[in-house]
Design a protein around this motif. Sequence first.
Motif, PDB file in Angstrom:
ATOM      1  N   ASN A  88      25.387 -67.588 -14.258  1.00  0.00           N
ATOM      2  CA  ASN A  88      26.266 -68.752 -14.304  1.00  0.00           C
ATOM      3  C   ASN A  88      27.251 -68.718 -15.468  1.00  0.00           C
ATOM      4  OD1 ASN A  88      27.035 -71.728 -13.932  1.00  0.00           O
ATOM      5  ND2 ASN A  88      26.039 -71.773 -15.942  1.00  0.00           N
ATOM      6  N   ALA A  89      26.947 -67.978 -16.517  1.00  0.00           N
ATOM      7  CA  ALA A  89      27.819 -67.958 -17.692  1.00  0.00           C
ATOM      8  C   ALA A  89      29.240 -67.549 -17.297  1.00  0.00           C
ATOM      9  CB  ALA A  89      27.267 -67.008 -18.743  1.00  0.00           C
ATOM     10  N   GLY A  90      30.223 -68.270 -17.815  1.00  0.00           N
ATOM     11  CA  GLY A  90      31.607 -67.964 -17.471  1.00  0.00           C
ATOM     12  C   GLY A  90      32.577 -68.355 -18.565  1.00  0.00           C
ATOM     13  N   PHE A  91      33.791 -67.806 -18.479  1.00  0.00           N
ATOM     14  CA  PHE A  91      34.832 -68.024 -19.486  1.00  0.00           C
ATOM     15  C   PHE A  91      36.162 -68.123 -18.758  1.00  0.00           C
ATOM     16  CE2 PHE A  91      37.414 -66.243 -23.156  1.00  0.00           C
ATOM     17  CZ  PHE A  91      37.218 -67.348 -23.985  1.00  0.00           C
ATOM     18  N   MET A  92      36.949 -69.175 -19.039  1.00  0.00           N
ATOM     19  CA  MET A  92      38.154 -69.443 -18.242  1.00  0.00           C
ATOM     20  C   MET A  92      39.362 -69.814 -19.105  1.00  0.00           C
ATOM     21  SD  MET A  92      38.707 -72.310 -15.202  1.00  0.00           S
ATOM     22  CE  MET A  92      39.129 -73.604 -16.404  1.00  0.00           C
ATOM     23  N   PRO A  93      39.832 -68.944 -19.976  1.00  0.00           N
ATOM     24  CA  PRO A  93      41.042 -69.237 -20.756  1.00  0.00           C
ATOM     25  C   PRO A  93      42.306 -68.911 -19.953  1.00  0.00           C
ATOM     26  CG  PRO A  93      40.155 -67.154 -21.463  1.00  0.00           C
ATOM     27  CD  PRO A  93      39.219 -67.669 -20.403  1.00  0.00           C
ATOM     28  N   LEU A  94      42.657 -69.788 -19.046  1.00  0.00           N
ATOM     29  CA  LEU A  94      43.831 -69.563 -18.205  1.00  0.00           C
ATOM     30  C   LEU A  94      45.080 -69.389 -19.057  1.00  0.00           C
ATOM     31  CD1 LEU A  94      43.191 -72.310 -15.477  1.00  0.00           C
ATOM     32  CD2 LEU A  94      42.542 -69.887 -15.396  1.00  0.00           C
ATOM     33  N   SER A  95      45.947 -68.459 -18.639  1.00  0.00           N
ATOM     34  CA  SER A  95      47.217 -68.247 -19.337  1.00  0.00           C
ATOM     35  C   SER A  95      48.122 -67.428 -18.442  1.00  0.00           C
ATOM     36  CB  SER A  95      47.012 -67.532 -20.674  1.00  0.00           C
ATOM     37  OG  SER A  95      46.555 -66.201 -20.454  1.00  0.00           O
ATOM     38  N   TYR A  96      49.417 -67.447 -18.728  1.00  0.00           N
ATOM     39  CA  TYR A  96      50.361 -66.633 -17.976  1.00  0.00           C
ATOM     40  C   TYR A  96      50.326 -65.196 -18.512  1.00  0.00           C
ATOM     41  CZ  TYR A  96      52.048 -71.241 -16.615  1.00  0.00           C
ATOM     42  OH  TYR A  96      52.120 -72.526 -16.138  1.00  0.00           O
ATOM     43  N   LEU A  97      50.524 -64.248 -17.638  1.00  0.00           N
ATOM     44  CA  LEU A  97      50.435 -62.846 -18.043  1.00  0.00           C
ATOM     45  C   LEU A  97      51.436 -62.487 -19.137  1.00  0.00           C
ATOM     46  CD1 LEU A  97      49.885 -61.174 -14.558  1.00  0.00           C
ATOM     47  CD2 LEU A  97      48.218 -61.353 -16.410  1.00  0.00           C
ATOM     48  N   TYR A  98      52.640 -63.104 -19.094  1.00  0.00           N
ATOM     49  CA  TYR A  98      53.652 -62.752 -20.095  1.00  0.00           C
ATOM     50  C   TYR A  98      53.235 -63.151 -21.506  1.00  0.00           C
ATOM     51  CZ  TYR A  98      55.245 -67.643 -20.338  1.00  0.00           C
ATOM     52  OH  TYR A  98      55.312 -69.003 -20.532  1.00  0.00           O
ATOM     53  N   GLU A  99      52.258 -64.050 -21.615  1.00  0.00           N
ATOM     54  CA  GLU A  99      51.784 -64.459 -22.941  1.00  0.00           C
ATOM     55  C   GLU A  99      50.992 -63.349 -23.632  1.00  0.00           C
ATOM     56  OE1 GLU A  99      50.438 -68.756 -23.311  1.00  0.00           O
ATOM     57  OE2 GLU A  99      50.265 -68.447 -21.138  1.00  0.00           O
ATOM     58  N   LYS A 100      50.528 -62.404 -22.827  1.00  0.00           N
ATOM     59  CA  LYS A 100      49.850 -61.206 -23.355  1.00  0.00           C
ATOM     60  C   LYS A 100      48.644 -61.562 -24.238  1.00  0.00           C
ATOM     61  CE  LYS A 100      51.109 -56.661 -25.249  1.00  0.00           C
ATOM     62  NZ  LYS A 100      52.180 -55.885 -25.924  1.00  0.00           N
ATOM     63  N   ARG A 101      47.819 -62.444 -23.731  1.00  0.00           N
ATOM     64  CA  ARG A 101      46.612 -62.840 -24.463  1.00  0.00           C
ATOM     65  C   ARG A 101      45.491 -61.838 -24.154  1.00  0.00           C
ATOM     66  NH1 ARG A 101      47.072 -68.402 -26.345  1.00  0.00           N
ATOM     67  NH2 ARG A 101      48.951 -69.365 -25.470  1.00  0.00           N
ATOM     68  N   VAL A 102      45.672 -60.636 -24.657  1.00  0.00           N
ATOM     69  CA  VAL A 102      44.806 -59.516 -24.294  1.00  0.00           C
ATOM     70  C   VAL A 102      43.358 -59.769 -24.714  1.00  0.00           C
ATOM     71  CG1 VAL A 102      44.382 -57.054 -24.616  1.00  0.00           C
ATOM     72  CG2 VAL A 102      46.731 -57.904 -24.378  1.00  0.00           C
ATOM     73  N   THR A 103      43.162 -60.362 -25.871  1.00  0.00           N
ATOM     74  CA  THR A 103      41.797 -60.638 -26.328  1.00  0.00           C
ATOM     75  C   THR A 103      41.067 -61.552 -25.349  1.00  0.00           C
ATOM     76  OG1 THR A 103      42.404 -60.352 -28.652  1.00  0.00           O
ATOM     77  CG2 THR A 103      40.400 -61.596 -28.195  1.00  0.00           C
ATOM     78  N   GLU A 104      41.786 -62.548 -24.836  1.00  0.00           N
ATOM     79  CA  GLU A 104      41.174 -63.457 -23.863  1.00  0.00           C
ATOM     80  C   GLU A 104      40.875 -62.723 -22.558  1.00  0.00           C
ATOM     81  OE1 GLU A 104      43.705 -66.867 -23.468  1.00  0.00           O
ATOM     82  OE2 GLU A 104      43.120 -67.691 -25.425  1.00  0.00           O
ATOM     83  N   TRP A 105      41.752 -61.820 -22.157  1.00  0.00           N
ATOM     84  CA  TRP A 105      41.485 -61.026 -20.950  1.00  0.00           C
ATOM     85  C   TRP A 105      40.188 -60.239 -21.111  1.00  0.00           C
ATOM     86  CZ3 TRP A 105      46.918 -58.262 -20.441  1.00  0.00           C
ATOM     87  CH2 TRP A 105      47.912 -59.234 -20.230  1.00  0.00           C
ATOM     88  N   GLU A 106      40.069 -59.612 -22.269  1.00  0.00           N
ATOM     89  CA  GLU A 106      38.883 -58.789 -22.509  1.00  0.00           C
ATOM     90  C   GLU A 106      37.611 -59.640 -22.537  1.00  0.00           C
ATOM     91  OE1 GLU A 106      40.079 -56.937 -26.139  1.00  0.00           O
ATOM     92  OE2 GLU A 106      40.997 -55.210 -25.118  1.00  0.00           O
ATOM     93  N   GLN A 107      37.705 -60.835 -23.106  1.00  0.00           N
ATOM     94  CA  GLN A 107      36.539 -61.724 -23.126  1.00  0.00           C
ATOM     95  C   GLN A 107      36.135 -62.139 -21.718  1.00  0.00           C
ATOM     96  OE1 GLN A 107      38.294 -64.607 -25.872  1.00  0.00           O
ATOM     97  NE2 GLN A 107      36.732 -64.122 -27.391  1.00  0.00           N
ATOM     98  N   MET A 108      37.124 -62.408 -20.855  1.00  0.00           N
ATOM     99  CA  MET A 108      36.809 -62.766 -19.476  1.00  0.00           C
ATOM    100  C   MET A 108      36.129 -61.621 -18.751  1.00  0.00           C
ATOM    101  SD  MET A 108      39.819 -65.194 -17.896  1.00  0.00           S
ATOM    102  CE  MET A 108      41.243 -64.535 -18.783  1.00  0.00           C
ATOM    103  N   ILE A 109      36.617 -60.423 -18.957  1.00  0.00           N
ATOM    104  CA  ILE A 109      36.003 -59.255 -18.331  1.00  0.00           C
ATOM    105  C   ILE A 109      34.574 -59.066 -18.841  1.00  0.00           C
ATOM    106  CG2 ILE A 109      36.102 -56.731 -18.196  1.00  0.00           C
ATOM    107  CD1 ILE A 109      39.215 -57.078 -18.198  1.00  0.00           C
ATOM    108  N   ASP A 110      34.381 -59.221 -20.130  1.00  0.00           N
ATOM    109  CA  ASP A 110      33.060 -59.033 -20.730  1.00  0.00           C
ATOM    110  C   ASP A 110      32.039 -60.039 -20.204  1.00  0.00           C
ATOM    111  OD1 ASP A 110      33.924 -56.904 -22.229  1.00  0.00           O
ATOM    112  OD2 ASP A 110      34.169 -58.038 -24.092  1.00  0.00           O
ATOM    113  N   VAL A 111      32.442 -61.299 -20.106  1.00  0.00           N
ATOM    114  CA  VAL A 111      31.509 -62.355 -19.679  1.00  0.00           C
ATOM    115  C   VAL A 111      31.419 -62.437 -18.156  1.00  0.00           C
ATOM    116  CG1 VAL A 111      31.044 -64.842 -19.697  1.00  0.00           C
ATOM    117  CG2 VAL A 111      31.836 -63.707 -21.784  1.00  0.00           C
ATOM    118  N   ASN A 112      32.573 -62.537 -17.496  1.00  0.00           N
ATOM    119  CA  ASN A 112      32.592 -62.851 -16.066  1.00  0.00           C
ATOM    120  C   ASN A 112      32.228 -61.670 -15.177  1.00  0.00           C
ATOM    121  OD1 ASN A 112      33.550 -65.246 -17.079  1.00  0.00           O
ATOM    122  ND2 ASN A 112      35.585 -65.080 -16.205  1.00  0.00           N
TER     123      ASN A 112
END
Length: 247
Positions: free
Chosen positions: A90-114
Amino acid sequence: MLNVEEKVVILTGASSGIGEATAKVLANKGAKVVLSARREERLQKLKSEIEKQGGTVEYKVTDVASQQEVEELASFTLDTFGKIDVLINNAGFMPLSYLYEKRVTEWEQMIDVNIKGVLYGIAAVLPYMRTRKQGHIINVSSVAGHIAFPSSAVYSGTKFAVRAITEGLRQEEVENNVRTTIISPGAVDTELVNCISNQEIKKGIEEQIMEFGLPAEAIANSILYAISQPDNIAVNEIIVRPTKQEI
């Protein structure tokens, strides 16, 4: 009688929201629940609340992004209760953002958790379930795992992955009687929105939840339904949206 009583259930992301509600619902129906999350004080509080209601529960602080910690969670459960009947990723992480914002750290966290977190959970319990020729793995996806929308590209990617992984698991383990269920919630009133750092997007999601968001108990009851079916019935996928939610 529901097919839940005395089942041993591992539940990740148990410190709030859907996880917290699910723990209470399952324990109330006689399941033995092992809570896991990173926030120990939340787990201690939830354990106390469930025990006051007569439920059987233990907890282990776990970061699902760590394979070692997830393996230790499975070992703890076997040592404590002697078996594992159900895993709820059930654990999940949802830092929604537009791709152009380039929030790479958040992308990696989503991949790691989700994604990785789900895979680590499966890896930790599947050998045991295969040997036992019985088990149930429930993975929480999202309606965002069925459709992408602006700001959800990476989050939706992770939740599409959860559905693909779960369906692959289902097909691989049919002969071993391992049941699989995908739960795809729509807008639910949980703390998940708090991880959105883009304030414009966060405000929009908060307004949506205020208007028609479901209580976490609605998803907990769907999980209960899937678990409670006789062992020869597998509820493979459930989508739960508020009636007023269009997407």
